[in-house]
Design an enzyme around this catalytic site. Structure first.
Site, PDB file in Angstrom:
ATOM      1  N   ARG A 310      43.958  42.675  38.028  1.00 14.87           N
ATOM      2  CA  ARG A 310      44.518  43.523  39.216  1.00 14.87           C
ATOM      3  C   ARG A 310      43.443  44.521  39.674  1.00 14.87           C
ATOM      4  NH1 ARG A 310      49.121  44.318  42.946  1.00 14.87           N
ATOM      5  NH2 ARG A 310      50.150  42.462  41.851  1.00 14.87           N
ATOM      6  N   GLU A 720      54.297  51.125  44.622  1.00 12.63           N
ATOM      7  CA  GLU A 720      53.177  51.435  44.110  1.00 12.63           C
ATOM      8  C   GLU A 720      51.910  51.907  44.905  1.00 12.63           C
ATOM      9  OE1 GLU A 720      52.261  48.748  40.176  1.00 12.63           O
ATOM     10  OE2 GLU A 720      53.052  47.778  42.050  1.00 12.63           O
TER      11      GLU A 720
END
Length: 780
Positions: A310, A720
């Site tokens: 990621r 997030e």
């Protein structure tokens, strides 16, 4: 149909009154025992012998558990089985538990733990990421994401720069430390209550350790006092230890780590080291980038592979670059195994991207915000400017619109001029301002995790019981699920009772993580409710004398669209359905469509959509101390059609402040023996109210466009992405530091502590300048 109003967190009153019950606050069962760890005093050592006789003979001690007492597999690794629950022959980090004492209370267990005698042979330990890189100590093989020919494009670029940035870790510092209760019921079922973000995985790990099938273990998650990723996998070993102790003693067992031990034993946000080379033209347009990312995995694999990936696919952030090569490696060190943390590698990747853009701008003498805007992706543009390096097409790209609106609403240009005037008249203080974007991919990296289930019951009085697979950690997921159920069924939230998350109600769940809790579970809840509505509509159509398609459920009533004044109570239709022998219970299931990912090739469509936002931050820095003050924050973030606006605003504010802490004040330090020095609030500084400016402006971006992704009731993920908006703080600090000199390079450590800022100011005043990139700046 409009949703019934949900204006606050469903547990808000319980939180502020103390009535909300957490794992270790339940009523104690008869005979409850406690466990306490025997911690190793070495970061790396061979275990020669463990003598438990003295500890076992102490009054109140029921057992001392070692690796020899594990009936199943001695492993709690979530991906790779390389994480011994209790080490048999080797210590891998300072403070690792080599045994667990089980006693009548925690004080007794702690006293007995000090009496366990362990003989060690100390071994050489690797405690630094840089040292692990030098030793080529890797947990996994290298991975890459690539497009075009970065090397050739770099060689042909008008300008080239290279650099390196070390990025610090971060402790989760949840209010509730790791906690689990376990007991064996009368049927031999292992009943676990755990402060876990992933009850299914906790169930699987407990079953693995005890040598049982998963159907002999039930895991519940009441609620968590914070998680932030730190309870996605790292709750598992503590639940397994409690269950092992319960099986060994036949008594219920609790574990709740003291704060210092929690910080010593649990993993953190991954520290990274990034090396980069960038090529660009006179206007600051990127031609090529080549990046190496090294992640400090700690002693075991944990979730490091998806965290690294990621990070790699977020180096681009909101910026297009035609030629890209990003390589990633996970280093092994003798520290606790690092793990998931809000953003899951994305923040580290974006920080590298912003570092590169700032270097480019200052090298050319351009404003950083100008270079950032010039390099934005362009949705629908020719020449691939809407395509990520991993092959995903950019759709619903709101950044340009958000950027323009925020520049205007924040008075960015006027404030920059005011800052220039201030800096010109103050010799020992400087102000800085920056605007940065966030484009964050929403979905789990691992495609199979993008699924969810729900179970909804309607009782004959019209009341509803709601079960879903997500967990509540203060983020408001339960409140949003209530809003979804209320909106779908057309009844007031007061008539819906949300239940504790449990693996015997909704099985095979995914972790509540990746900002996907509402997206996944909301769709599953909606699917279950729509199944029930379909059944009830058949009954209601008969009672109302209309077509099934004409039946409307709203305002706790049921009516025909053509005759809204003739209404039946929702409860009466439910009773009629029961009388007609229609099932009033339904499961719901959802899987995110269109996802694909080839980890070996580093290509695919890993994300359902991108959450977008931007932030402007203004800071003031003191040259004498390096201490900074945040003067103002402006945030504009796209949450779509918010399910619960108050919760989304809270997530944006909280995420930003947590990101600000990671980037400015939260510094992890270990001594030469690998002992964590910052294991308490007295030594580990998280942001306080004093660091948060009074002028903190948050606005929600509402696009008039219908999003391509069919998200739940038009809402978008918010857990997030706001954390990465705090990168604007770091860039504003860099802007302020740059104002102390005339150099085209500002090296700023991360975190940018007062000491780091002071050193950066000294370097700028000394006139440290850019150096041209060497062809071998980044080794292959």
């Amino acid at each position: 149909m409009k949703p019934a109003p949900v204006s606050r967190h469903e547990s808000a009153v319980g939180h502020v009154s103390g009535r909300a019950v957490y794992t270790d606050e339940q009523h104690l069962p008869l005979g409850m025992l406690s466990v306490f760890p025997v911690q190793a005093p070495h970061a790396h050592a061979r275990i020669l012998a463990i003598d438990v006789a003295a500890a076992g003979a102490m009054p109140g001690v029921r057992a001392v558990l070692t690796a020899a007492d594990i009936p199943g597999e001695n492993d709690s690794g979530p991906i790779v089985h390389d994480e011994a629950l209790i080490p048999r022959d080797r210590v891998q980090f300072h403070g690792q538990a080599v045994a667990w004492v089980v006693a009548v209370d925690e004080a007794c267990a702690a006293a007995a733990a000090a009496r366990v005698e362990v003989r060690y042979e100390p071994l050489e330990a690797c405690l630094e990421l840089a040292e692990a890189i030098r030793q080529q100590a890797w947990l996994r093989p290298p991975v890459a994401v690539s497009r075009g020919n970065a090397d050739a494009a770099l060689a042909a670029a008008t300008h080239r720069l290279h650099g390196e940035i070390a990025i610090g870790g971060q402790d989760h510092f949840y209010l509730e430390t790791q906690a689990s209760w376990a007991q064996i019921d009368s049927e031999g079922i292992v009943q676990v209550t755990s402060s876990t973000q992933h009850p299914t995985e906790t169930q699987i790990i407990v079953a693995r350790v005890l040598g049982l099938p998963a159907n002999r273990v039930v895991c519940r998650s009441l609620r968590m006092g914070g998680g932030f990723g730190g309870k996605e996998t790292q709750a598992n070993p503590y639940a397994a230890v409690a269950a092992l102790a319960a099986q060994a003693t036949g008594c219920p067992v609790r574990i709740k780590l003291p704060r210092s031990i929690d910080m010593q034993m649990t993993g953190k946000r991954h520290p990274f080291l990034a090396r980069y080379e960038v090529g660009f033209d006179d206007d600051g347009l990127l031609a090529a980038i080549r990046v190496q990312l090294f992640a400090d995995g700690g002693w075991s694999t944990d979730l490091s592979p998806p965290v690294l990936m990621r990070a790699m696919v977020h180096v681009d952030n909101a910026y297009f670059c035609p030629h890209v090569h990003v390589e990633g490696l996970i280093a092994k060190t003798h520290l606790p195994s690092n793990t998931a943390f809000r953003g899951f590698g994305g923040p580290q990747g974006m920080l590298v991207g912003e570092e590169i853009l700032d270097r480019v701008a200052r090298h050319l003498g351009l404003r950083p915000e100008t270079v950032r805007e010039r390099n934005f992706y362009a949705e629908g543009a020719e020449g691939g400017r809407n395509l990520t390096p991993y092959g995903q097409v950019i759709r619903d790209f709101a950044i340009p619109q958000i950027w323009r609106r925020l520049v205007q609403s924040s008075d960015f240009e006027a404030r920059r001029r005011e800052i220039e005037d201030f800096n010109a008249s103050h010799a020992h203080a400087r102000r800085g301002i920056a605007i940065t974007p966030v484009k964050f991919g929403i979905s789990f990296n691992k495609t199979e995790y993008n699924q969810a289930g729900a179970l909804v019951h309607i009782y004959t009085d019209g009341s509803v019981q709601l079960n879903h697979g997500g967990t509540e950690m203060g983020q408001g997921l339960h409140s949003k699920m209530l809003a979804v159920a209320s909106r779908t069924l057309g009844i007031d939230v007061a008539g819906i009772q949300i239940m504790v998350t449990s693996t015997d109600k909704v099985p095979n769940t995914s972790a509540t993580a990746a900002s996907s809790g509402s997206d996944l579970n909301g769709q599953a809840v909606r699917a279950a409710c729509e199944t029930l509505l379909g059944r009830l509509a058949q009954v209601a159509a008969g009672l109302l004398g209309c077509a099934v398609e004409a039946v409307v459920f709203a305002d706790d009533a049921v009516f025909a669209a053509s005759a809204p004044d003739v209404r039946l109570r929702f409860a009466d239709v439910v009773q009629a359905a029961y009388n007609a022998r229609v099932s009033l219970s339904a499961t719901g299931y959802y899987r995110t469509p269109g996802l694909s990912w080839d980890a070996q090739a580093g290509r695919g469509q890993p994300f359902y959509y991108f959450a977008c936002g931007a932030a402007v931050s203004e800071v003031e820095v003191c040259a004498f101390t390096g201490v900074h003050r945040v003067r103002r924050i402006d945030v504009l973030h796209d949450v779509g059609d918010s399910l619960v606006e108050a919760i989304d605003r809270g997530q944006i504010e909280g995420g930003f402040v947590q990101g600000m802490g990671w980037l400015t004040c939260e510094e992890l330090r270990w001594d030469a023996q690998g002992r964590l020095l910052t294991d308490a609030p007295s030594t580990y500084k998280i942001p306080t109210i004093g660091e948060v400016p009074e002028d903190f402006r948050v606005e929600l971006h509402r696009s008039e466009r219908v999003p391509t992704a069919q998200v739940i009731y038009g809402s978008k993920a918010v857990g997030e992405p706001p954390l990465m908006l705090a990168l604007s703080i770091r860039e504003a600090l860099r802007d302020a530091v740059a104002a102390f000199g005339k150099t085209a390079r500002v090296d700023l450590a991360s975190p940018a502590t007062p000491e780091a800022i002071f050193r950066a100011i000294a370097a700028v005043r000394a006139g440290v300048a850019d150096r041209p990139a060497a062809a071998s700046a980044i080794p292959v």
